[in-house]
Design an enzyme around this catalytic site. Structure first.
Site, PDB file in Angstrom:
ATOM      1  N   ARG A  69       0.820  -1.212   0.000  1.00  0.00           N
ATOM      2  CA  ARG A  69       0.000   0.000   0.000  1.00  0.00           C
ATOM      3  C   ARG A  69       0.857   1.267   0.000  1.00  0.00           C
ATOM      4  O   ARG A  69       0.524   2.263  -0.632  1.00  0.00           O
ATOM      5  CB  ARG A  69      -0.948  -0.001   1.190  1.00  0.00           C
ATOM      6  N   HIS A 130      -6.707   8.253  11.846  1.00  0.00           N
ATOM      7  CA  HIS A 130      -6.245   6.863  11.856  1.00  0.00           C
ATOM      8  C   HIS A 130      -4.746   6.717  11.587  1.00  0.00           C
ATOM      9  O   HIS A 130      -4.297   5.654  11.184  1.00  0.00           O
ATOM     10  CB  HIS A 130      -7.068   6.033  10.859  1.00  0.00           C
ATOM     11  N   SER A 204     -17.994   5.686   4.128  1.00  0.00           N
ATOM     12  CA  SER A 204     -19.155   4.809   4.268  1.00  0.00           C
ATOM     13  C   SER A 204     -19.847   5.059   5.604  1.00  0.00           C
ATOM     14  O   SER A 204     -20.962   4.574   5.827  1.00  0.00           O
ATOM     15  CB  SER A 204     -18.730   3.339   4.144  1.00  0.00           C
TER      16      SER A 204
HETATM   17  C1  BJW Z   1     -16.662   8.052  -3.107  1.00  0.00           C
HETATM   18  C2  BJW Z   1     -16.019   7.979  -4.313  1.00  0.00           C
HETATM   19  C3  BJW Z   1     -15.715   9.186  -4.924  1.00  0.00           C
HETATM   20  C4  BJW Z   1     -16.274   5.979  -3.641  1.00  0.00           C
HETATM   21  N1  BJW Z   1     -16.060  10.337  -4.332  1.00  0.00           N
HETATM   22  N2  BJW Z   1     -17.004   9.199  -2.531  1.00  0.00           N
HETATM   23  C5  BJW Z   1     -20.046  -1.810  16.947  1.00  0.00           C
HETATM   24  C6  BJW Z   1     -20.603  -0.549  17.030  1.00  0.00           C
HETATM   25  C7  BJW Z   1     -19.791   0.590  17.095  1.00  0.00           C
HETATM   26  C8  BJW Z   1     -18.402   0.468  17.070  1.00  0.00           C
HETATM   27  C9  BJW Z   1     -17.856  -0.782  16.987  1.00  0.00           C
HETATM   28  C10 BJW Z   1     -18.669  -1.905  16.934  1.00  0.00           C
HETATM   29  N3  BJW Z   1     -17.858  -3.002  16.835  1.00  0.00           N
HETATM   30  C11 BJW Z   1     -16.571  -2.578  16.828  1.00  0.00           C
HETATM   31  C12 BJW Z   1     -16.550  -1.235  16.921  1.00  0.00           C
HETATM   32  C13 BJW Z   1     -15.366  -0.360  16.960  1.00  0.00           C
HETATM   33  C14 BJW Z   1     -14.703  -0.232  15.614  1.00  0.00           C
HETATM   34  C15 BJW Z   1     -15.742   0.027  14.530  1.00  0.00           C
HETATM   35  O1  BJW Z   1     -16.168   1.127  14.286  1.00  0.00           O
HETATM   36  N4  BJW Z   1     -16.177  -1.033  13.844  1.00  0.00           N
HETATM   37  C16 BJW Z   1     -17.232  -0.922  12.844  1.00  0.00           C
HETATM   38  C17 BJW Z   1     -16.739  -1.447  11.502  1.00  0.00           C
HETATM   39  C18 BJW Z   1     -18.446  -1.660  13.339  1.00  0.00           C
HETATM   40  N5  BJW Z   1     -13.831   0.918  15.754  1.00  0.00           N
HETATM   41  C19 BJW Z   1     -12.607   0.797  16.255  1.00  0.00           C
HETATM   42  O2  BJW Z   1     -12.149  -0.281  16.573  1.00  0.00           O
HETATM   43  C20 BJW Z   1     -11.837   2.082  16.470  1.00  0.00           C
HETATM   44  N6  BJW Z   1     -11.342   2.094  17.790  1.00  0.00           N
HETATM   45  C21 BJW Z   1     -12.138   2.068  18.857  1.00  0.00           C
HETATM   46  O3  BJW Z   1     -13.343   2.073  18.786  1.00  0.00           O
HETATM   47  O4  BJW Z   1     -11.457   2.049  20.038  1.00  0.00           O
HETATM   48  C22 BJW Z   1     -12.169   1.864  21.251  1.00  0.00           C
HETATM   49  C23 BJW Z   1     -11.141   1.714  22.331  1.00  0.00           C
HETATM   50  C24 BJW Z   1     -11.109   2.627  23.372  1.00  0.00           C
HETATM   51  C25 BJW Z   1     -10.152   2.464  24.373  1.00  0.00           C
HETATM   52  C26 BJW Z   1      -9.227   1.438  24.310  1.00  0.00           C
HETATM   53  C27 BJW Z   1      -9.241   0.542  23.256  1.00  0.00           C
HETATM   54  C28 BJW Z   1     -10.213   0.672  22.255  1.00  0.00           C
HETATM   55  C29 BJW Z   1     -10.634   2.139  15.540  1.00  0.00           C
HETATM   56  C30 BJW Z   1     -11.025   2.157  14.105  1.00  0.00           C
HETATM   57  C31 BJW Z   1      -9.780   2.120  13.228  1.00  0.00           C
HETATM   58  C32 BJW Z   1     -10.156   1.951  11.760  1.00  0.00           C
HETATM   59  N7  BJW Z   1      -8.991   1.644  11.030  1.00  0.00           N
HETATM   60  C33 BJW Z   1      -9.060   1.545   9.585  1.00  0.00           C
HETATM   61  C34 BJW Z   1      -7.689   1.063   9.090  1.00  0.00           C
HETATM   62  C35 BJW Z   1      -6.667   2.180   9.209  1.00  0.00           C
HETATM   63  C36 BJW Z   1      -5.315   1.729   8.816  1.00  0.00           C
HETATM   64  C37 BJW Z   1      -5.259   1.261   7.388  1.00  0.00           C
HETATM   65  O5  BJW Z   1      -5.626   1.992   6.464  1.00  0.00           O
HETATM   66  O6  BJW Z   1      -4.813   0.140   7.180  1.00  0.00           O
HETATM   67  O7  BJW Z   1      -9.394   2.807   9.010  1.00  0.00           O
HETATM   68  S1  BJW Z   1     -10.367   0.493   8.970  1.00  0.00           S
HETATM   69  C38 BJW Z   1     -10.748   1.456   7.552  1.00  0.00           C
HETATM   70  O8  BJW Z   1     -12.097   1.983   7.660  1.00  0.00           O
HETATM   71  C39 BJW Z   1      -9.811   2.672   7.626  1.00  0.00           C
HETATM   72  C40 BJW Z   1     -10.717   3.790   7.225  1.00  0.00           C
HETATM   73  O9  BJW Z   1     -10.192   5.020   7.678  1.00  0.00           O
HETATM   74  C41 BJW Z   1     -12.029   3.403   7.856  1.00  0.00           C
HETATM   75  C42 BJW Z   1     -13.222   4.061   7.271  1.00  0.00           C
HETATM   76  O10 BJW Z   1     -13.421   3.717   5.946  1.00  0.00           O
HETATM   77  P1  BJW Z   1     -13.940   4.807   4.916  1.00  0.00           P
HETATM   78  O11 BJW Z   1     -12.967   5.887   4.807  1.00  0.00           O
HETATM   79  O12 BJW Z   1     -15.318   5.189   5.250  1.00  0.00           O
HETATM   80  O13 BJW Z   1     -13.865   4.014   3.535  1.00  0.00           O
HETATM   81  P2  BJW Z   1     -14.913   2.981   2.893  1.00  0.00           P
HETATM   82  O14 BJW Z   1     -14.195   2.186   1.891  1.00  0.00           O
HETATM   83  O15 BJW Z   1     -15.650   2.250   3.926  1.00  0.00           O
HETATM   84  O16 BJW Z   1     -15.975   3.921   2.161  1.00  0.00           O
HETATM   85  C43 BJW Z   1     -15.648   4.650   1.003  1.00  0.00           C
HETATM   86  C44 BJW Z   1     -16.831   5.524   0.628  1.00  0.00           C
HETATM   87  O17 BJW Z   1     -16.437   6.350  -0.441  1.00  0.00           O
HETATM   88  C45 BJW Z   1     -18.069   4.761   0.162  1.00  0.00           C
HETATM   89  O18 BJW Z   1     -19.222   5.263   0.830  1.00  0.00           O
HETATM   90  C46 BJW Z   1     -18.153   5.050  -1.320  1.00  0.00           C
HETATM   91  O19 BJW Z   1     -19.489   5.133  -1.795  1.00  0.00           O
HETATM   92  C47 BJW Z   1     -17.485   6.391  -1.396  1.00  0.00           C
HETATM   93  N8  BJW Z   1     -16.860   6.715  -2.668  1.00  0.00           N
HETATM   94  N9  BJW Z   1     -15.825   6.617  -4.616  1.00  0.00           N
HETATM   95  C48 BJW Z   1     -16.736  10.289  -3.144  1.00  0.00           C
HETATM   96  N10 BJW Z   1     -15.078   9.211  -6.140  1.00  0.00           N
END
Ligand code: BJW
Ligand code: ZN
Length: 256
Positions: A69, A130, A204
Site C-alpha cells: 500500500r 487513523h 461509508s
Molecule cells: C466516493 C467515491 C468518490 C467511492 N467520491 N465518494 C459496533 C458498534 C460501534 C463500534 C464498533 C462496533 N464493533 C466494533 C466497533 C469499533 C470499531 C468500529 O467502528 N467497527 C465498525 C466497523 C463496526 N472501531 C474501532 O475499533 C476504532 N477504535 C475504537 O473504537 O477504540 C475503542 C477503544 C477505546 C479504548 C481502548 C481501546 C479501544 C478504531 C477504528 C480504526 C479503523 N482503522 C481503519 C484502518 C486504518 C489503517 C489502514 O488503512 O490500514 O481505518 S479500517 C478502515 O475503515 C480505515 C478507514 O479510515 C475506515 C473508514 O473507511 P472509509 O474511509 O469510510 O472508507 P470505505 O471504503 O468504507 O468507504 C468509502 C466511501 O467512499 C463509500 O461510501 C463510497 O461510496 C465512497 N466513494 N468513490 C466520493 N469518487
C-alpha cells in the site's frame, strides 16, 4: 434553489466548518476504497488485516500488505477535491479538515497551497484520525518515525525492529479495536462541536468513532452536507446529500 446552491451557501455562511473525509475522497487519485465495489485491498478486507490480532498472528503478511500500500500510495497525487479543500481551508478561518485516511494526500495538498496574502497553508493541515501509512512505530515502547524505511517483508527476520528496545516495529496506523490518539480525537470532536456545518466526503460512515462526528455537528450546529455517489448511514442525518464523485462535486462547493 438547487441542492448544490443550498450547500454552497451553508458552507459560505458558516463561521466554522468541519470537513470529515474518508477513502472515497482519494478514489479519483487511484487509492482503492476499503468497502464497496472495487473496495478490496489486494483481495483482503480491512477487517482481516487491519487488526492487532492479525499482526500478532502473521506480522510478515500484514507488513507485506502495508508495504504494498505504501508503494501504491507513493504513486498517487492529490486530486481536485483535496486541492479545493486545502485552498479553501487555507484562505479562510474556521475550517478544520478531519480525515480517516492514512494516505497523506490532504497533507500533500496543504503543502501545495500557495502562500499569499490571507492564505495560510497551516490552516489546511488535516487532523489524521487513523494515523499515517508512511509512519512506523514500536509494538512495545513509544518509538515512532514519521516516514518509515522501506520494509522487506520476505521473512519474519527481515521485518523492521525498534532501535530503542528491539521489539518488532509496526505500521503507524490505528487498527480495529485500538484507541485513537487522545489529543487527535479531542481536537476532531472539538471542531465537530463548534462547527455550524459538517461536510462529509467519501466515507461509508460505518467506522466509529469517526462516523459520529457528523452527528455531533448535527446536534449542536445547523447542517450536515454529504458528498458520496452512494447512500450511507450518514444520509439519514444529512441536510443536503450530493450524489457523485468528490473530485467533480467538492470544487464547485468551496470555490470562491
Ligand atoms: C466516493 C467515491 C468518490 C467511492 N467520491 N465518494 C459496533 C458498534 C460501534 C463500534 C464498533 C462496533 N464493533 C466494533 C466497533 C469499533 C470499531 C468500529 O467502528 N467497527 C465498525 C466497523 C463496526 N472501531 C474501532 O475499533 C476504532 N477504535 C475504537 O473504537 O477504540 C475503542 C477503544 C477505546 C479504548 C481502548 C481501546 C479501544 C478504531 C477504528 C480504526 C479503523 N482503522 C481503519 C484502518 C486504518 C489503517 C489502514 O488503512 O490500514 O481505518 S479500517 C478502515 O475503515 C480505515 C478507514 O479510515 C475506515 C473508514 O473507511 P472509509 O474511509 O469510510 O472508507 P470505505 O471504503 O468504507 O468507504 C468509502 C466511501 O467512499 C463509500 O461510501 C463510497 O461510496 C465512497 N466513494 N468513490 C466520493 N469518487
Ligand atoms: Zn521500542
Amino acid at each position: 434553489m438547487t441542492d448544490r446552491d443550498r450547500a454552497r451557501s451553508l458552507l459560505r455562511d458558516a463561521a466554522r466548518v468541519v470537513v470529515l473525509t474518508g477513502a472515497g475522497v482519494s478514489a479519483e487519485s487511484g487509492v482503492p476504497t476499503f468497502r464497496g465495489a472495487g473496495g478490496l485491498w489486494k483481495s483482503f478486507r480491512a477487517e482481516e488485516l487491519a487488526t492487532p490480532e492479525a499482526f500478532a498472528r502473521d506480522p510478515r503478511l500484514v507488513w507485506e500488505w502495508y508495504q504494498w500500500r505504501r508503494e501504491l500510495v507513493a504513486e498517487c497525487a492529490p486530486n481536485a477535491a483535496h486541492h479545493a479543500l486545502a485552498r479553501w481551508a487555507a484562505s479562510r478561518d474556521g475550517v478544520a479538515i478531519v480525515t480517516q485516511n492514512v494516505d497523506g494526500l490532504h497533507a500533500a495538498a496543504a503543502r501545495a497551497v500557495e502562500r499569499r496574502d490571507g492564505v495560510d497553508p497551516a490552516r489546511a493541515e488535516p487532523i489524521e484520525l487513523h494515523g499515517s501509512l508512511a509512519a512506523t512505530r514500536c509494538t512495545r515502547c513509544d518509538w515512532r518515525e514519521p516516514v518509515g524505511q522501506r520494509v522487506d517483508a520476505t521473512s519474519r527476520e527481515t521485518l523492521p525492529r525498534c532501535p530503542a528496545c528491539g521489539a518488532l516495529a509496526r505500521p503507524g496506523v490505528v487498527w480495529f479495536g485500538e484507541a485513537l490518539d487522545e489529543r487527535t480525537i479531542r481536537a476532531a470532536f472539538a471542531a465537530g462541536e463548534s462547527a455550524g456545518v459538517c461536510l462529509v466526503v467519501g466515507t461509508s460512515g460505518v467506522v466509529q468513532p469517526a462516523a459520529s462526528l457528523a452527528g455531533v455537528t448535527r446536534r449542536s450546529g445547523d447542517a450536515v452536507i454529504e458528498v458520496n455517489p452512494d447512500e450511507t448511514p450518514i444520509t439519514a442525518i444529512a441536510t443536503v446529500s450530493l450524489r457523485g464523485p468528490a473530485g467533480e462535486i467538492v470544487p464547485g462547493l468551496v470555490a470562491p
